[in-house]
Design an enzyme around this catalytic site. Structure first.
Site, short mmCIF file in Angstrom:
data_model
loop_
_atom_site.label_atom_id
_atom_site.label_comp_id
_atom_site.label_asym_id
_atom_site.label_seq_id
_atom_site.Cartn_x
_atom_site.Cartn_y
_atom_site.Cartn_z
N THR A 21 3.34 -0.32 4.97
CA THR A 21 2.46 0.66 4.31
C THR A 21 1.80 1.60 5.33
OG1 THR A 21 2.09 -0.96 2.56
CG2 THR A 21 0.58 0.87 2.58
N SER A 42 -1.98 -3.05 -7.29
CA SER A 42 -1.99 -2.71 -5.86
C SER A 42 -3.38 -2.95 -5.29
CB SER A 42 -1.62 -1.23 -5.71
OG SER A 42 -1.83 -0.79 -4.40
#
Ligand code: GLU
Length: 571
Positions: free
Chosen positions: A391, A455
């Site tokens: 990420t 998330s």
């Protein structure tokens, strides 16, 4: 005793920062003050592409697109066009904050028990490195939507830097080379093997020049034909074939799943914190809610009167965060599928009730959710996320004062380890709960067709009480993202630290378990003080990737996370 501990901690902190600076940074452009435009991103080549767009008069969104396209190439372990993202945007004219949801969706074939076998969850890596874990990538549709709203330069222009790098080649960064060397599953994927490794499957050293012709062709097509060319036609067909023929747990994604994908503009979640207004990403991310709840609880305590990273402050922040995580785990999932009590979670009355559970000097142990009314059939969402080396986050402000805070991901390092048309496919569906139900109730974050997995990504924008832009910040790091972002907000807002110093400050957080302290020399006194308050403490190696910028009197101040390879560039 306390003073001595504090002094020791501060000395340790300064030493840590200095050592970290010497050992990790190779970049000179850190923490300067400028006035025109600025970008902070995880890779120098990507940040440079964004800066050039800003210099050409591009908007913050234009620069974010160009930067992201290069990141997908040079930091492929973290994000890319085969993944998803959340973007917050501040419009300087209207002083409005918008949020864009480019999260992956589950294909039509998804089922609540898709990651179960014989009544048990399948091992995480068997689920992640598979076709089954691939969600419909959302980032291209999201970037297209944001560009329609806020783009100034042509769409095609934004692809030029990435196409050039893909064709001419770029050198492997130390972090990418390290991750490729320790990665074993990616080597088995034929496309990935030919690109990332030598002919005999060996690893390539840092600094090796590699070219990605397949990616260059994909980007050319996208530049010319727009995002449609990703969701239909040969690229879409390539994705479907790769997912359906994956050697390990093939998935059922279809062309229809891709052509049906929609990015969504959602109302951001904004709440006051002391004299500021903090805006974050709402469901399907749990990030915004958890950050805002934690800060809302902490408003009851005067953190500025407590020492930077003092045991007292870490205790209070950890307690508030544990309470927020208890709610997160119980209530938060894709709000298009389950009811999430967003408003109740953020009312002053409720947050005061939660704050009253905190004792100033005593750990409260594992917390329970606050008993809010939610969809009664969806009670429990266990956390399944002790990861976070992948990420990426970028923060950008253009010369008009428009700002972007965007976190982007393919989930684990190298995502599903499946590659097609030059890019890696995500494994974002493993962010769903593997257990479909618990104690007879369906789990809120269980998989369903079209649903977006919960998330923790927390792109954040801070405004002052007049609605003026103050800060953009965010980080990768799995569910630790929430703690990384909270630390940074408190360090800058309550402790008045400069952006770079705040990012450098060793991370500390609590996910409703032990207090996790990033290792730094002399961390022991802090650990001991927290243990004396009854906390369990875990020392961690921290993989934050905080990239932020801040408006200050006379200019802008940026910071990049030296734990990864980030830089701040500006004029
Ligand atoms: N799948 C993770 C999430 O959305 C990505 C964040 C990370 O691992 O850093 O929360």
């Amino acid at each position: 005793m306390f003073r001595k501990t504090l002094k020791l901690s501060l000395i340790a902190l300064i030493t840590f920062n200095f050592l970290t600076f010497l050992s990790i940074t190779g970049h000179s452009e850190v923490a300067k003050t400028f006035s025109r435009h600025m970008i902070s991103a995880a890779n120098p080549l990507a940040a440079r592409a964004g800066l050039n767009i800003l210099r050409d008069g591009g908007s913050a969104v234009d620069a974010a697109i160009a930067t992201q396209l290069v990141l997908g190439l040079v930091e492929p372990q973290s994000s890319g066009i085969g993944g998803g993202a959340f973007m917050l945007h501040f419009d300087a004219d209207s002083q409005r904050v918008q949020s864009y949801d480019g999260r992956e969706t589950a294909p039509h074939s998804a089922k609540p028990d898709m990651f179960m076998s014989g009544g048990k969850p399948i091992p995480f890596m068997a689920a992640a490195a598979s076709g089954l874990s691939v969600g419909v990538p959302g980032i291209m549709r999201m970037l297209e939507l944001a560009h329609m709203h806020h783009g100034k330069l042509s769409w095609a222009r934004l692809f030029k830097p990435a196409i050039k790098l893909a064709e001419n080649g770029f050198t492997l960064s130390p972090r990418l080379a390290r991750m490729l060397a320790t990665e074993h599953i990616l080597r088995q994927s034929p496309d990935a093997r030919g690109y990332f490794y030598t002919d005999d499957g060996g690893t390539r050293a840092t600094g090796t020049l590699i070219r990605n012709n397949a990616m260059a062709a994909t980007l050319r097509k996208l530049a010319k034909q727009g995002a449609d060319s990703f969701y239909t036609g040969s690229i879409a067909q390539g994705i479907v074939n790769t997912v359906q023929t994956a050697e390990n747990n093939p998935g059922g994604m279809s062309l229809m799943d891709l052509s049906n994908y929609r990015a969504v503009e959602r109302k951001p979640i904004c709440s006051p914190y002391r004299e500021w207004q903090i805006c974050g990403m709402g469901p399907p991310s749990s990030g915004g809610l958890a950050v805002l709840q934690t800060l809302g609880i902490l408003e009851k305590f005067d953190l500025s009167a407590l020492g930077v990273q003092s045991a007292e402050a870490v205790h209070l922040i950890g307690e508030a965060s544990a309470l927020a995580f208890a709610d997160r785990n119980a209530y938060v999932a894709d709000a298009d599928f389950v009811s999430v009590p967003i408003n109740e979670m953020l009312t002053r009355k409720y947050l005061d009730r939660r704050a009253a559970l905190i004792a100033p000097n005593r750990a409260g142990g594992e917390r329970r959710h606050g008993g809010l009314t939610s969809d009664s059939t969806h009670k429990y969402t266990p956390t399944n996320d002790d990861k976070g080396l992948s990420t990426t986050h970028l923060s950008i402000i253009d010369s008009q004062g428009n700002a972007v805070s965007m976190t982007s991901s393919i989930e684990t390092v190298f995502g599903s380890r499946l590659m097609t048309n030059g890019f890696i496919l995500n494994n974002q569906l493993t962010d769903f709960s593997f257990y479909p139900s618990r104690d007879g109730s369906q789990v809120a974050n269980s998989a369903a067709p079209g649903k977006r997995p919960r998330s923790s990504m927390s792109p954040t924008i801070v405004l002052d009480k007049h609605g003026k832009f103050i800060m953009a910040i965010g980080s990768p790091g799995g569910s630790r993202i929430i703690g990384f972002v909270i630390k940074n907000l408190i360090a800058t807002l309550d402790w008045n630290m400069a952006m770079q110093a705040a990012i450098d400050l060793p991370n500390f957080l609590n996910r409703n378990g032990p207090i996790e302290l990033e290792h730094f020399p002399e961390v022991e006194p802090l650990k001991l003080s927290l243990e004396n308050k009854g906390h369990r403490v875990r020392i961690i190696k921290s993989a934050s990737g905080l990239h932020g910028l801040r408006a200050i009197a006379g200019g802008l101040q940026g910071g990049a996370d030296k734990r990864r390879e980030g830089v701040v560039l500006s004029d």
